[in-house]
Design an enzyme around this catalytic site. Structure first.
Site, PDB file in Angstrom:
ATOM      1  N   ALA A  95       0.858  -1.201   0.000  1.00  0.00           N
ATOM      2  CA  ALA A  95       0.000   0.000   0.000  1.00  0.00           C
ATOM      3  C   ALA A  95       0.883   1.236   0.000  1.00  0.00           C
ATOM      4  CB  ALA A  95      -0.895  -0.010   1.233  1.00  0.00           C
ATOM      5  N   GLY A 152       0.414  -5.210   0.864  1.00  0.00           N
ATOM      6  CA  GLY A 152      -0.655  -5.246  -0.134  1.00  0.00           C
ATOM      7  C   GLY A 152      -0.202  -5.875  -1.433  1.00  0.00           C
ATOM      8  N   GLU A 155      -0.774  -9.367  -1.037  1.00  0.00           N
ATOM      9  CA  GLU A 155      -2.228  -9.600  -1.006  1.00  0.00           C
ATOM     10  C   GLU A 155      -2.840  -9.561  -2.403  1.00  0.00           C
ATOM     11  OE1 GLU A 155      -2.509  -6.634   2.137  1.00  0.00           O
ATOM     12  OE2 GLU A 155      -3.599  -8.098   3.330  1.00  0.00           O
ATOM     13  N   GLU A 194       3.821  -5.260   7.608  1.00  0.00           N
ATOM     14  CA  GLU A 194       2.928  -4.271   8.221  1.00  0.00           C
ATOM     15  C   GLU A 194       3.215  -4.039   9.705  1.00  0.00           C
ATOM     16  OE1 GLU A 194       2.100  -6.496   6.031  1.00  0.00           O
ATOM     17  OE2 GLU A 194       0.539  -5.796   4.678  1.00  0.00           O
TER      18      GLU A 194
HETATM   19  N1  T1G Z   1       4.585   3.515   0.038  1.00  0.00           N
HETATM   20  C1  T1G Z   1       5.066   4.733  -0.282  1.00  0.00           C
HETATM   21  N2  T1G Z   1       6.378   5.004  -0.491  1.00  0.00           N
HETATM   22  C2  T1G Z   1       7.236   3.976  -0.365  1.00  0.00           C
HETATM   23  C3  T1G Z   1       6.811   2.669  -0.024  1.00  0.00           C
HETATM   24  C4  T1G Z   1       5.415   2.463   0.172  1.00  0.00           C
HETATM   25  N3  T1G Z   1       4.927   1.257   0.462  1.00  0.00           N
HETATM   26  N4  T1G Z   1       7.917   1.874   0.019  1.00  0.00           N
HETATM   27  C5  T1G Z   1       8.962   2.652  -0.276  1.00  0.00           C
HETATM   28  N5  T1G Z   1       8.561   3.907  -0.511  1.00  0.00           N
HETATM   29  C6  T1G Z   1       9.415   5.045  -0.895  1.00  0.00           C
HETATM   30  C7  T1G Z   1      10.534   5.296   0.101  1.00  0.00           C
HETATM   31  O1  T1G Z   1      10.093   6.160   1.130  1.00  0.00           O
HETATM   32  C8  T1G Z   1      11.565   5.952  -0.801  1.00  0.00           C
HETATM   33  O2  T1G Z   1      11.136   7.299  -1.010  1.00  0.00           O
HETATM   34  C9  T1G Z   1      11.396   5.226  -2.135  1.00  0.00           C
HETATM   35  O3  T1G Z   1      10.069   4.676  -2.107  1.00  0.00           O
HETATM   36  C10 T1G Z   1      12.384   4.107  -2.318  1.00  0.00           C
HETATM   37  O4  T1G Z   1      12.269   3.278  -1.148  1.00  0.00           O
HETATM   38  C11 T1G Z   1      -3.022  -2.962   3.070  1.00  0.00           C
HETATM   39  C12 T1G Z   1      -1.429  -1.759   4.817  1.00  0.00           C
HETATM   40  C13 T1G Z   1       9.892  -1.942  -1.368  1.00  0.00           C
HETATM   41  C14 T1G Z   1      11.819  -3.177  -0.318  1.00  0.00           C
HETATM   42  O5  T1G Z   1       6.121  -1.878   4.225  1.00  0.00           O
HETATM   43  O6  T1G Z   1      10.381  -2.199   2.222  1.00  0.00           O
HETATM   44  O7  T1G Z   1       0.698  -2.788   2.273  1.00  0.00           O
HETATM   45  O8  T1G Z   1      13.133   8.464  -0.042  1.00  0.00           O
HETATM   46  O9  T1G Z   1      14.694   3.451  -0.538  1.00  0.00           O
HETATM   47  O10 T1G Z   1      15.714   0.142  -0.979  1.00  0.00           O
HETATM   48  O11 T1G Z   1      -1.975  -4.834   3.930  1.00  0.00           O
HETATM   49  O12 T1G Z   1      10.956   0.419   0.005  1.00  0.00           O
HETATM   50  O13 T1G Z   1      12.985   8.026  -2.499  1.00  0.00           O
HETATM   51  O14 T1G Z   1      11.447   9.720  -1.408  1.00  0.00           O
HETATM   52  O15 T1G Z   1      13.176   1.716   0.571  1.00  0.00           O
HETATM   53  O16 T1G Z   1      14.655  -0.324  -3.277  1.00  0.00           O
HETATM   54  C15 T1G Z   1       3.670  -2.586   3.240  1.00  0.00           C
HETATM   55  C16 T1G Z   1       8.027  -0.709   2.477  1.00  0.00           C
HETATM   56  C17 T1G Z   1       2.932  -1.288   3.250  1.00  0.00           C
HETATM   57  C18 T1G Z   1       7.217  -1.951   2.116  1.00  0.00           C
HETATM   58  C19 T1G Z   1      12.218  -1.194  -1.791  1.00  0.00           C
HETATM   59  N6  T1G Z   1       4.880  -2.429   2.442  1.00  0.00           N
HETATM   60  N7  T1G Z   1       9.062  -0.477   1.490  1.00  0.00           N
HETATM   61  O17 T1G Z   1      13.458  -0.895  -1.161  1.00  0.00           O
HETATM   62  O18 T1G Z   1      13.814   1.509  -1.898  1.00  0.00           O
HETATM   63  S1  T1G Z   1       1.506  -1.416   4.264  1.00  0.00           S
HETATM   64  C20 T1G Z   1       6.040  -2.077   3.034  1.00  0.00           C
HETATM   65  C21 T1G Z   1      10.187  -1.255   1.489  1.00  0.00           C
HETATM   66  C22 T1G Z   1       0.455  -2.441   3.394  1.00  0.00           C
HETATM   67  C23 T1G Z   1      -1.698  -3.632   3.253  1.00  0.00           C
HETATM   68  C24 T1G Z   1      -0.761  -2.890   4.120  1.00  0.00           C
HETATM   69  C25 T1G Z   1      11.210  -0.874   0.462  1.00  0.00           C
HETATM   70  C26 T1G Z   1      11.270  -1.812  -0.763  1.00  0.00           C
HETATM   71  P1  T1G Z   1      12.253   8.456  -1.259  1.00  0.00           P
HETATM   72  P2  T1G Z   1      13.547   2.488  -0.642  1.00  0.00           P
HETATM   73  P3  T1G Z   1      14.501   0.076  -1.859  1.00  0.00           P
END
Ligand code: T1G
Length: 695
Positions: free
Chosen positions: A65, A104, A107, A127
C-alpha cells in the site's frame, strides 16, 4: 487493444491479457494503481481474453500500500476490495512476482488464482513494522493456503520469505527463472492448455484452528515485541480465519486494521520508516560523489578497533589493522576471528575464510600507504590521537580520508594536527561496532563535502544508519544521554530509588533503565566521565556522589557482580546497600515520591529539552536526526518514532510548562531550550523543522 495510464498498462498477447503496474519507485498501490487494477479486471472480464497476467514494472512486483496515504481518509476502491475484485474474476488470473511482493503487494498476488515467482522474489507482510497488520485479505487468504503457523510467523515477524520457502509452504505454485513477464506468460499458456479453472483462495475451507500455535505465538510475541500492539492483533486476525466465514473474517481483519491505523504506534513507526530514508538525504550532499573506500586502515585493535575492522570485513572491504606491537596485533586478529565466528553462529556469515583473507595486521604505519580511509580507534586521549594523526598524515596517500572514532574529543583540534584538515572526519561507532546500526558522522569545520559523502557511503556499505553530527562534547547521542541521565540522578536526590526509575523507564519502552544500563556498561565509565568533566563542571550542577562512592567500593556493576543490583549470573536483584550512600547524598534536600508517569515525564523532558538545544546549535541537522540517533544507538522504542515525535504528540506547550515549573527549584538543570520556547510561541512542532516528512 492496449490501454495505458502513467500507472498501469493493459495489453493483449493472444489469449492473455497482460496487466502491468508501473508506479515507480516501488509500484506502491496508491489510488491511481487501485483504480487502474479495478478497471483492468473489468476490461479483462469484458474482452475475449481467456486468462489475465498481473506483473510489476521495474525492479519489483509491488511494494505494498502507499504509506504516504496513511493517516488520511481512505479513498475507494479500498485495497481489500481490489483483491476481492481480482479473485471474483470469471476467468483465471495469474500473478508473476519478481523482487519484493510486500504487504498489499503480496495480497494482490493472493487475490489472483495462480502465483508464479521468479528466482530472487520475496514475499512478506512487513505491516507490523509500521504498527499495522495486513489489511487487504492477507490474514484470511494466506492461512487458507499455508495453514496458520507460516502465516503467524511471517505476519508477526514482518520478515520476508524467499520464493523457495513460499513454494514449500504452498503460498505460490511455481518458480521460474528470468523475466517475470515471459515466465508469467508461459505459465498462463500452460494453464490454458490444462483448462485450469478459476481457483478462489477465499472459497477454500477455514484453516485448522491450531490452538497450540496461537498460544505459542502470543507468548512469543508478547515478549519479542514488548509494548507493541500490532503483532498481537495479527494473531487475532489469523485466528478469525479459523473461526469465521471468509466474509466475516475479512470484516474482522478490516476492523482490526482500521483500529491500528488510529494508534500512536502506527504514527511512530511510519515516522521511523520515512526517517530511515530521510536521514541520509542532506542538501549539502546532493550530487556529491564519494571517494573510493575499498581498503580501510584501522588503527588500534582493542574492542572498538576490532569491532570496526570486523564490520568492514563483513561488508567485503579490505582491512589493514595497525597495532603497537606484534602481540597486540595478534590479539586483535583473535578478537576479530572471534567476532566472525559469532557471525557464522548467528547465520550472518557462511564461513570466516573469505573475510579473514582480506585482513592484514601490521605495526608499521607504512602498511597504510595504499589505504583509501583510515579509522583511528586508540585510547581516548587528545595527545595520543594527535600523534596518530600526525603519522597518518605522513603515510596516507593524497585523497585518503583520516577518520577518528572518538566519542567526545574535539575533532577540529585533531584535524589541525594534519596538513589536510579537509580530509579529516569523525566516525563515531557504537559498541559492539560490528553489531550496532548507528554511526554518527561527525563533520568538523573544514571537512570536505565529498569526505562526508564518503562516510555516508561507508555506512550504507556497512549496513549501518549514518546520522550527520556537529562537533561538541558527546556529539548528538552521548550529549543528550548525559542530560537525561542527569535527570535520573536528580530524581534519586529528590526521593526516587534507582529501581523505581529503571522500572518506569522499562515500562516506557526502553530495553532497560539508566541504572541497569550503567551496571551493564560498567559504573567506572560514568566515574571517568565525571572526573574528565570535573574541571569544567558548573558549580550549580550536581555530582552523584553515591555513584563515585560505589566505584570506590569496587561496585562496578555486572562485571564485579555488584552495582545498583547484585548479580547471580545475569539476573539482578536491587542492591539495598546502595541506599545509605544515596541517603547521605540526599541530606537536607526536600523529598517527594514519584509515580511511574512522573519519572517518565521528567526523563523524557530532559531528553527533549537537550535535544532541542542540539538541533538549535546545528549539532543535529533536524529533529528527525535526533529521533534516528536515539532509535539506533540508545534503544528508544521504534514504535514511539523517537523523542521528538513523542514531544510533538505529547504537546510542546505542556512540556514547556513542566520544564518552567521544575526550573523554579533547579534553574541550572531545567533551562528551557530557546528552540522549544520559540516553537511554542509560534504554535509549531518539531516535525515542522523536518521539511518534507509526510505527516
Ligand atoms: N509507500 C510509499 N512510499 C514507499 C513505499 C510504500 N509502500 N515503500 C517505499 N517507498 C518510498 C521510500 O520512502 C523511498 O522514497 C522510495 O520509495 C524508495 O524506497 C493494506 C497496509 C519496497 C523493499 O512496508 O520495504 O501494504 O526516499 O529506498 O531500498 O496490507 O521500500 O525516495 O522519497 O526503501 O529499493 C507494506 C516498504 C505497506 C514496504 C524497496 N509495504 N518499502 O526498497 O527503496 S503497508 C512495506 C520497502 C500495506 C496492506 C498494508 C522498500 C522496498 P524516497 P527504498 P529500496
Amino acid at each position: 487493444m492496449s490501454q495505458a495510464t502513467d500507472k498501469f498498462r493493459y495489453h493483449r498477447d493472444g489469449a492473455v491479457a497482460i496487466i502491468t503496474i508501473a508506479n515507480p519507485p516501488v509500484n506502491a498501490l496508491g489510488l491511481a494503481v487501485r483504480q487502474g487494477l479495478w478497471q483492468a479486471i473489468d476490461r479483462f472480464e469484458a474482452d475475449d481474453a481467456e486468462i489475465a497476467l498481473i506483473v510489476g514494472d521495474g525492479a519489483l512486483f509491488l511494494g505494498g500500500a502507499d504509506i504516504t496515504e496513511f493517516g488520511k481518509p481512505p479513498v475507494e476502491p479500498f485495497l481489500p476490495d481490489v483483491c476481492t475484485h481480482i479473485e471474483n474474476a470469471s476467468k483465471p488470473v495469474v500473478a508473476a512476482v519478481h523482487g519484493p511482493a510486500l504487504g498489499g503487494g503480496c495480497e494482490i498476488a493472493l487475490g489472483a488464482h495462480y502465483r508464479l515467482a521468479v528466482t530472487g522474489a520475496r514475499f512478506g507482510f512487513p505491516e507490523v513494522n509500521l504498527g499495522l497488520i495486513p489489511g487487504a485479505g492477507g490474514t484470511q487468504r494466506m492461512p487458507r493456503l499455508t495453514g496458520v503457523r507460516p502465516a503467524l510467523e511471517i505476519m508477526c515477524s514482518g520478515a520476508p520469505l524467499t520464493a523457495e520457502k513460499a513454494l514449500e509452504i504452498g503460498l505460490i505454485d511455481r518458480i521460474a527463472e528470468g523475466d517475470p513477464r515471459e515466465a508469467g506468460l508461459s505459465y498462463a499458456l500452460d494453464l490454458l492448455k490444462q483448462n485450469a479453472p478459476v481457483r478462489r483462495t477465499g472459497a477454500l475451507p477455514n484453516p485448522a484452528h491450531d490452538a497450540e500455535a496461537f498460544a505459542a505465538a502470543r507468548a512469543t510475541w508478547e515478549k519479542k515485541a514488548r509494548g507493541q500492539v500490532a503483532p498481537l492483533k495479527a494473531i487475532d486476525a489469523v485466528e478469525a480465519a479459523c473461526t469465521m466465514s471468509f466474509d466475516d473474517g475479512i470484516r474482522e481483519e478490516r476492523r482490526l486494521f482500521l483500529d491500528l491505523m488510529e494508534t500512536p504506534q502506527r504514527a511512530g513507526m511510519i515516522h521511523a520508516f520515512f526517517n530511515d530514508r530521510k536521514v541520509s538525504k542532506l542538501p549539502e550532499l546532493k550530487d556529491v560523489t564519494p571517494r573510493p573506500m575499498a581498503h580501510v586502515g584501522v588503527i588500534g585493535g582493542g574492542t572498538m578497533g576490532a569491532g570496526i575492522a570486523t564490520a568492514c570485513l563483513l561488508s567485503g572491504l579490505t582491512v589493514t589493522l595497525i597495532e603497537r606491537d606484534d602481540a597486540a596485533a595478534e590479539k586483535a586478529r583473535q578478537t576479530i576471528t572471534g567476532n566472525l565466528d559469532a557471525a557464522v553462529k548467528r547465520g550472518k556469515l557462511k564461513d570466516t575464510a573469505a573475510p579473514l583473507s582480506r585482513l592484514s595486521t601490521a605495526t608499521d604505519y607504512a602498511a597504510l600507504s595504499g589505504a583509501d580511509l583510515a579509522i583511528e580507534a586508540v585510547f581516548e586521549d587528545m595527545a595520543v590521537k594527535q600523534e596518530v594523526f600526525a603519522k597518518l598524515d605522513t603515510v596516507m596517500k593524497p585523497g585518503a580520508i583520516l577518520a577518528t572514532n572518538t566519542s567526545y574529543l574535539d575533532i577540529n583540534a585533531i584535524a589541525q594536527t594534519t596538513s589536510r584538515p579537509a580530509d579529516v572526519i569523525g566516525l563515531h561507532f557504537f559498541s559492539p561496532a560490528h553489531v550496532m546500526k548507528l554511526l554518527e558522522v561527525v563533520v568538523a569545520d573544514q571537512t570536505a563535502r565529498d569526505v562526508t559523502a564518503t562516510a555516508f557511503a561507508l555506512a550504507k556499505t556497512l549496513q549501518k544508519t549514518a546520522v550527520k553530527a556537529g562537533v561538541c562534547d558527546g556529539f548528538i547521542g552521548n550529549r543528550i544521554l548525559s542530560v537525561y541521565r542527569g535527570a535520573a540522578d536528580r530524581m534519586i536526590l529528590d526521593g526516587a530509588t534507582p529501581w523505581e526509575i529503571d522500572d518506569a523507564i522499562r515500562a516506557f519502552g526502553l530495553p532497560m533503565g539508566p541504572f541497569e544500563m550503567g551496571d551493564l556498561a560498567g559504573l567506572d565509565i560514568g566515574y571517568m566521565t565525571r572526573k574528565r568533566k570535573a574541571a569544567t563542571r558548573d558549580p550549580r550542577d550536581i555530582v552523584p556522589t553515591w555513584a563515585d562512592e560505589m566505584v570506590d567500593l569496587g561496585w562496578l556493576g555486572q562485571k564485579s557482580g555488584q552495582g545498583y543490583y547484585t548479580y547471580e549470573g545475569r539476573k539482578g536483584t536491587p542492591n539495598m546497600a546502595v541506599m545509605p550512600l544515596i541517603e547521605a547524598a540526599r541530606a537536607g534536600r526536600p523529598q517527594q515520591s514519584f509515580t511511574k508517569q512522573d519519572i517518565q515525564r521528567r526523563y523524557m523532558a530532559a531528553m527533549v529539552n537537550e535535544a532541542a538545544k542540539v538541533v538549535d546549535e546545528g549539532i543535529a541537522a533536524r529533529p528527525l536526526d535526533v529521533d534516528v540517533t536515539l532509535l539506533y544507538g540508545y534503544g528508544f522504542p521504534r514504535w514511539r518514532g523517537g523523542p521528538m515525535l513523542w514531544a510533538d504528540m505529547t504537546g510542546l506547550p505542556a512540556l514547556l510548562d513542566d520544564i518552567r515549573i521544575w526550573a523554579e527549584t533547579d534553574p541550572y538543570f531545567w533551562q528551557p531550550a530557546p528552540l522549544l520556547e520559540r516553537l511554542v510561541a509560534e504554535g509549531r512542532n518539531f516535525a515542522d523543522l523536518n521539511e518534507g516528512t509526510p505527516k
